[in-house]
Scaffold this active site. Structure first.
Site, PDB file in Angstrom:
ATOM      1  N   TYR A 153       0.777  -1.014  -0.071  1.00 27.58           N
ATOM      2  CA  TYR A 153       0.014   0.133  -0.132  1.00 27.58           C
ATOM      3  C   TYR A 153       0.930   1.198   0.041  1.00 27.58           C
ATOM      4  O   TYR A 153       0.609   2.236  -0.555  1.00 27.58           O
ATOM      5  CB  TYR A 153      -0.917  -0.179   1.289  1.00 27.58           C
ATOM      6  CG  TYR A 153      -1.941   1.056   1.299  1.00 27.58           C
ATOM      7  CD1 TYR A 153      -3.192   0.773   0.390  1.00 27.58           C
ATOM      8  CD2 TYR A 153      -1.877   1.966   2.077  1.00 27.58           C
ATOM      9  CE1 TYR A 153      -4.085   2.110   0.433  1.00 27.58           C
ATOM     10  CE2 TYR A 153      -2.756   3.343   2.130  1.00 27.58           C
ATOM     11  CZ  TYR A 153      -3.911   3.153   1.153  1.00 27.58           C
ATOM     12  OH  TYR A 153      -4.939   4.119   1.280  1.00 27.58           O
ATOM     13  N   LYS A 157       1.183   4.237  -3.016  1.00 23.51           N
ATOM     14  CA  LYS A 157       0.868   5.543  -2.797  1.00 23.51           C
ATOM     15  C   LYS A 157       2.044   6.421  -2.868  1.00 23.51           C
ATOM     16  O   LYS A 157       1.585   7.628  -3.271  1.00 23.51           O
ATOM     17  CB  LYS A 157       0.019   5.697  -1.412  1.00 23.51           C
ATOM     18  CG  LYS A 157      -1.268   4.957  -1.216  1.00 23.51           C
ATOM     19  CD  LYS A 157      -2.180   5.546  -2.276  1.00 23.51           C
ATOM     20  CE  LYS A 157      -3.526   4.982  -1.936  1.00 23.51           C
ATOM     21  NZ  LYS A 157      -4.622   5.615  -2.895  1.00 23.51           N
TER      22      LYS A 157
END
Length: 247
Positions: A153, A157
């Protein structure tokens, strides 16, 4: 509320729920025609719940190789073209780095990073041709903080921040701004379920403001970044985290 986006078409990915839905409600209330893009079968029905008329739902798996161009062609044929793109679609598949599967890594990068890039690319090309546009990418505090279990994740990002800055530099002279908005944990229905009990209390304790962000707060920030008033803001990562990133 002032209708700052009357006669503007706003494309929002992940619009069926969570932050994307709050963003869709915000723009619809400000007079925009919303084009909601989501993998959910109910996206067209969901868009019909927004205030105002003319909203459109497009069901699309954005990890498909042609998805971004397919979506933008549909937008072009149904509207006068997108003035704003909000990349909100994403997944949060959490696992310790030593146990992270190849499938989880690949899926996270495909949805959170690649799909966002190709949507920004497809929309941005058209905005550059017209001489105006706003791209707002939803990133996360995890792009900058080392959070246990967030390897895939965080990587996805952080990548969003990278291409945001490059596009901002390349398109600034064409009237197109590209920015990222990075929330802390947000009190969506999913967020409340995942971050409940002791785990949630521990997470709140790490935020100086003592609480999670609300979806409507994130939506309001996105709306400002997409507005005419924010024309000189580009290439930025704007945090909405109650001070979490500065401690």
């Amino acid at each position: 509320m002032t209708e700052r986006f009357t006669d503007r078409t706003v494309v929002i990915t992940g619009a069926g729920q969570g932050i994307g839905w709050a963003v869709a409600e915000h723009f619809a209330a400000e007079g925009a025609r919303v084009v909601g893009v989501d993998v959910a079968e109910s996206i067209a029905e969901r868009m019909s719940e927004l205030p105002g008329a003319g909203h459109i739902g497009i069901r699309q798996d954005l990890t498909s190789p042609t998805a971004a161009e397919d979506v933008m062609r549909d937008v072009d044929s149904s509207t006068d073209g997108a003035s704003v793109l909000v990349n909100s679609a994403g997944v949060g598949l959490i696992a310790p780095a030593g146990e992270l599967s190849a499938e989880t890594w690949t899926t996270t990068i495909a949805v959170n990073l690649s799909a966002s890039f190709f949507m920004a690319q497809a929309a941005g090309r058209r905005m550059v041709e017209r001489g105006f546009g706003r791209v707002v990418n939803i990133s996360s505090q995890a792009a900058e903080l080392g959070l246990a279990g967030h390897a895939a994740y965080s990587a996805s990002k952080a990548g969003v921040l990278g291409f945001t800055r490059v596009m901002a530099v390349e398109w600034a002279g064409s009237g197109v701004t590209v920015n990222a908005v990075s929330p802390t944990i947000v009190g969506t229905e999913l967020g409340k379920r995942v971050w409940s009990g002791e785990r949630g209390e521990a997470a709140r304790a790490e935020i100086p403001a003592g609480r999670f962000a609300e979806p409507e707060e994130v939506a309001a920030l996105v709306g400002f970044v997409a507005s005419a008033e924010a024309a000189m803001i580009t290439g930025e990562n704007i945090r909405i985290d109650g001070g979490r990133s500065v401690i």
